[in-house]
Motif scaffolding. Structure first.
Motif, PDB file in Angstrom:
ATOM      1  N   CYS A   1      -2.142  -4.753  -0.617  1.00 15.31           N
ATOM      2  CA  CYS A   1      -2.890  -4.009  -1.623  1.00 15.31           C
ATOM      3  C   CYS A   1      -4.204  -4.726  -1.926  1.00 15.31           C
ATOM      4  O   CYS A   1      -4.320  -5.941  -1.740  1.00 15.31           O
TER       5      CYS A   1
ATOM      6  N   GLN B   1       0.813  -1.216   0.000  1.00 15.42           N
ATOM      7  CA  GLN B   1       0.000   0.000   0.000  1.00 15.42           C
ATOM      8  C   GLN B   1       0.846   1.266   0.000  1.00 15.42           C
ATOM      9  O   GLN B   1       0.466   2.280  -0.589  1.00 15.42           O
TER      10      GLN B   1
ATOM     11  N   TRP C   1       3.546   1.770  -1.542  1.00 16.10           N
ATOM     12  CA  TRP C   1       4.181   1.990  -2.845  1.00 16.10           C
ATOM     13  C   TRP C   1       3.188   2.001  -4.003  1.00 16.10           C
ATOM     14  O   TRP C   1       3.547   2.346  -5.123  1.00 16.10           O
ATOM     15  N   GLU C   2       1.937   1.657  -3.720  1.00 17.31           N
ATOM     16  CA  GLU C   2       0.968   1.493  -4.803  1.00 17.31           C
ATOM     17  C   GLU C   2       0.748   2.773  -5.593  1.00 17.31           C
ATOM     18  O   GLU C   2       0.582   2.755  -6.822  1.00 17.31           O
ATOM     19  N   ASP C   3       0.725   3.893  -4.924  1.00 20.02           N
ATOM     20  CA  ASP C   3       0.407   5.161  -5.594  1.00 20.02           C
ATOM     21  C   ASP C   3       1.622   5.853  -6.199  1.00 20.02           C
ATOM     22  O   ASP C   3       1.506   6.960  -6.722  1.00 20.02           O
ATOM     23  N   THR C   4       2.791   5.230  -6.115  1.00 18.57           N
ATOM     24  CA  THR C   4       3.990   5.870  -6.660  1.00 18.57           C
ATOM     25  C   THR C   4       4.077   5.741  -8.170  1.00 18.57           C
ATOM     26  O   THR C   4       4.859   6.455  -8.810  1.00 18.57           O
ATOM     27  N   GLY C   5       3.298   4.805  -8.772  1.00 23.72           N
ATOM     28  CA  GLY C   5       3.378   4.578 -10.214  1.00 23.72           C
ATOM     29  C   GLY C   5       4.547   3.712 -10.624  1.00 23.72           C
ATOM     30  O   GLY C   5       4.763   3.481 -11.812  1.00 23.72           O
TER      31      GLY C   5
END
Length: 445
Positions: A187, A157, A159-163
């Motif tokens: 995630c 979670q 790192w999920e939004d880092t792309g």
């Protein structure tokens, strides 16, 4: 006494030697005709099938990684469907080495939890301190946190939004000197993407076990990951009429990642090729197209590379290679990355079609790039001067995950129709063949 000339045998009448010769030629011709490859008959009702019915069949096979039972069943069924449409199908063996997870453990003090290898990791045993890493850190920032010689601990979670892809995250950790990596799989969607070769133990643990492990961040840990690398053999399915030249190659990859039903990636592309085969059957286009279902794409484009290596000479006649990958979920409007000469043809066929060159996607490395960094089956064709068109609808939420379970038959049918229209228009457009490139270039020569 003068010598008398020896008697000579009179010449045989022509009919006496011509008849046996004609008989021999007739026999040879009969043998040739008997052994010459034949097109299978177009079976009644084969063209009446639908994409929805095809998907019901393919879905029942389950995940389709090379070497798994679902993969073998899919190969057999697809070959039957293409032959029923009057195409002669050739199986081209594709041999590759794949890693298989044989289990592992993470031990921190008195805590011991099961660990599962990230796909592509080499496995092994390592020990070191668990270093927790928040999302978005560069490899320099990771190293500054004391990661060198230790084991990286990450939460999905965070790192999920880092792309960043899994490969990019692992790359940063290994650059920072990590001897291993533990990913807490918390995630909503479990990703199954392949990690490029590394000899280190890289694992994931469940969200429940991950909470227990995270409570012990900073402690010494022992990481064991068992990975078996095994040679497996799949096959490209090459469907073509006996008389057909590969003026158009229309293809898609038939394998999926581990544990994923591979609905959009890439049953959607396979079913689009099958729908195109139905629509072309019995028309002049059937004599100008090769339909190819490539194997081993998820493990590194093995099938398309094998195909190109074996067909370099006939590919000089190829006006375009059209590749369909992930066309069954409308994550983005239908678009394509195409050779400069094919873009205006595509816009004539479908005005307003989205071109990736005009609207850059978030991830340039996924298949859409025309350089060597691309990751779909059109890429090996580019190095031999073949003009390519990559048809794609973007990355959906189930990409490389067990959640990749659904596709839209209407979107698949639409992609097939676009690919066929592009093929026909390309055949009608003047074209001058060129010799294969010396190496790769960004514009396909």
């Amino acid at each position: 006494m003068p010598r008398r000339a020896l008697p000579t045998r009179p010449a045989r009448p022509p009919r006496q030697w011509a008849l046996p010769l004609l008989a021999a030629l007739g026999l040879a011709g009969g043998v040739y005709l008997g052994t010459r490859p034949q097109n299978p008959p177009l079976q009644e009702g084969a063209q009446a099938r639908t994409v929805a019915a095809d998907w019901a069949e393919v879905r029942a096979f389950g995940p389709r990684p090379v070497g798994e039972p679902g993969h073998a069943r899919a190969l057999d069924w697809l070959e039957e469907q293409l032959e029923a449409l009057g195409y002669r199908v050739t199986r081209q063996p594709v041999t590759l080495e794949r890693p298989f997870d044989r289990g592992g453990t993470l031990t921190v003090g008195g805590l011991r939890v099961p660990a599962h290898a990230l796909y592509g990791a080499g496995g092994g045993e390592q020990s070191g301190r668990l270093v927790p890493l928040p999302g978005g850190l560069s490899h320099e920032q990771m190293e500054a946190r004391g990661l060198r010689g230790q084991i990286a601990l990450l939460r999905c979670q965070d790192w999920e939004d880092t792309g960043l892809s899994r490969g990019e995250i692992v790359g940063r950790a290994t650059q920072a000197g990590a001897l291993g990596l533990v990913l807490v799989q918390d995630c909503e969607v479990t990703r199954l993407e392949r990690i490029s070769g590394t000899p280190l133990p890289l694992v994931w643990v469940s969200a429940a076990d991950g909470r227990k492990v995270w409570a012990r961040a900073g402690d010494e840990a022992e990481l064991v990951s068992k990975v078996e690398r095994r040679e497996v053999t799949g096959a490209n399915l090459i469907a073509a009429r006996v008389e057909a030249k590969p003026e158009i190659v229309l293809g898609a990859h038939l394998d999926s990642v581990n544990a994923s039903p591979g609905a959009n990636d890439n049953a959607s592309g396979v079913l689009a090729v099958l729908e195109a085969a139905r629509r072309a059957a019995g028309t002049p286009l059937a004599g100008q197209v090769w339909l190819v279902l490539f194997d081993g794409e998820e493990d590194g484009l093995h099938g398309s590379r094998t195909f190109v290596d074996a067909h370099r000479f006939p590919l000089r006649q190829t006006r375009a290679m059209i590749n369909l990958d992930m066309v069954g979920v409308g994550a983005e409007p239908l678009g394509l990355a195409a050779h400069a000469e094919l873009r205006p043809i595509a816009q004539l066929v479908r005005p307003g079609v989205r071109l990736f060159e005009d609207s850059p996607p978030e991830r340039e490395s996924f298949g859409r790039s025309s350089g060597v960094t691309g990751s779909s089956d059109h890429v090996p064709f580019i190095g031999w001067g073949v003009r390519t068109a990559f048809i794609h609808r973007g990355l959906d939420g189930g990409y490389h995950a067990p959640a990749d379970r659904t596709l839209s038959p209407a979107l698949v049918t639409d992609a097939a129709a676009f690919a066929l229209a592009l093929a026909r228009k390309t055949l009608d457009t003047p074209w001058t063949p060129r010799e294969p490139c010396e190496g790769f270039s960004s514009d396909g020569c």
